[in-house]
Scaffold this motif. Structure first.
Motif, mmCIF file in Angstrom:
data_model
loop_
_atom_site.group_PDB
_atom_site.id
_atom_site.type_symbol
_atom_site.label_atom_id
_atom_site.label_comp_id
_atom_site.label_asym_id
_atom_site.label_seq_id
_atom_site.Cartn_x
_atom_site.Cartn_y
_atom_site.Cartn_z
ATOM 1 N N GLU A 1 9.743 50.344 46.777
ATOM 2 C CA GLU A 1 9.515 51.044 45.676
ATOM 3 C C GLU A 1 10.075 52.401 45.618
ATOM 4 O O GLU A 1 10.672 53.076 44.751
ATOM 5 C CB GLU A 1 7.888 50.984 45.310
ATOM 6 N N GLU A 2 9.979 53.014 46.888
ATOM 7 C CA GLU A 2 10.676 54.465 47.055
ATOM 8 C C GLU A 2 12.054 54.310 47.128
ATOM 9 O O GLU A 2 12.662 55.167 46.393
ATOM 10 C CB GLU A 2 10.135 54.873 48.566
ATOM 11 N N ALA A 3 12.818 53.234 47.493
ATOM 12 C CA ALA A 3 14.350 53.103 47.488
ATOM 13 C C ALA A 3 14.613 53.049 45.929
ATOM 14 O O ALA A 3 15.572 53.674 45.510
ATOM 15 C CB ALA A 3 14.652 51.792 48.301
ATOM 16 N N ARG A 4 13.804 52.253 45.178
ATOM 17 C CA ARG A 4 14.316 51.990 43.839
ATOM 18 C C ARG A 4 13.976 53.604 42.925
ATOM 19 O O ARG A 4 14.803 53.661 42.223
ATOM 20 C CB ARG A 4 13.430 51.164 43.228
ATOM 21 N N ALA A 6 14.457 56.493 44.310
ATOM 22 C CA ALA A 6 15.450 57.398 44.583
ATOM 23 C C ALA A 6 16.890 56.842 43.973
ATOM 24 O O ALA A 6 17.529 57.488 43.577
ATOM 25 C CB ALA A 6 15.593 57.229 46.399
ATOM 26 N N TYR A 7 17.011 55.328 43.918
ATOM 27 C CA TYR A 7 18.198 55.177 43.383
ATOM 28 C C TYR A 7 18.269 55.463 41.712
ATOM 29 O O TYR A 7 19.341 56.010 41.299
ATOM 30 C CB TYR A 7 18.209 53.517 43.424
ATOM 31 N N THR A 10 18.992 59.109 41.448
ATOM 32 C CA THR A 10 20.505 59.521 41.730
ATOM 33 C C THR A 10 21.119 58.998 40.490
ATOM 34 O O THR A 10 22.090 59.772 40.121
ATOM 35 C CB THR A 10 20.787 58.750 42.976
ATOM 36 N N VAL A 120 27.518 53.379 46.329
ATOM 37 C CA VAL A 120 26.236 52.921 46.762
ATOM 38 C C VAL A 120 26.174 51.534 47.231
ATOM 39 O O VAL A 120 25.750 50.941 48.143
ATOM 40 C CB VAL A 120 25.097 53.022 45.621
#
Length: 121
Positions: A1-4, A6-7, A10, A120
């Protein structure tokens, strides 16, 4: 969830940065009198080339990001900037130069998001 998250952040910042750069290039174009058709044709040729190399997952998002930037807030604001600037400079056509900024604001997010996808992925 945190990676999503951040994506997504960005990606949003990439689109915002690209619109800012588009306005800078568009203002320089008005000031210098550069022909718009060379910049637009070159930009869309870049879109075609980048589309060939970008990951399939990002292509739709990139093309949609160009349309998203022409919102009810962006178009009047950017048009007023372009028309106002072009009308104060002798030899510039406010109708052509003012609306050229909108074209840049739609083009650069596509380019930037395609590059973002290649970096990415």
């Amino acid at each position: 969830e945190e990676a999503r998250a951040a994506y997504a952040l960005t990606l949003r910042l990439t689109v915002a940065l690209s619109v800012g750069i588009a306005l800078v290039v568009g203002v320089f174009r008005i000031l210098k009198g550069w022909p718009i058709h060379y910049l637009i044709i070159g930009g869309y040729l870049g879109v075609v080339v980048l589309t060939l190399f970008a990951p399939a997952e990002i292509i739709g998002i990139a093309y949609d990001s160009g349309g998203v930037t022409t919102s009810t807030i962006t178009v009047p604001l950017v048009t007023a900037l372009g028309v106002g600037l072009a009308s104060t400079i002798r030899g510039r056509n406010p109708m052509v130069d003012g609306f050229g900024l909108i074209a840049f604001a739609s083009l650069t997010p596509i380019l930037f998001v395609l590059v973002f996808g290649m970096v990415v992925h």
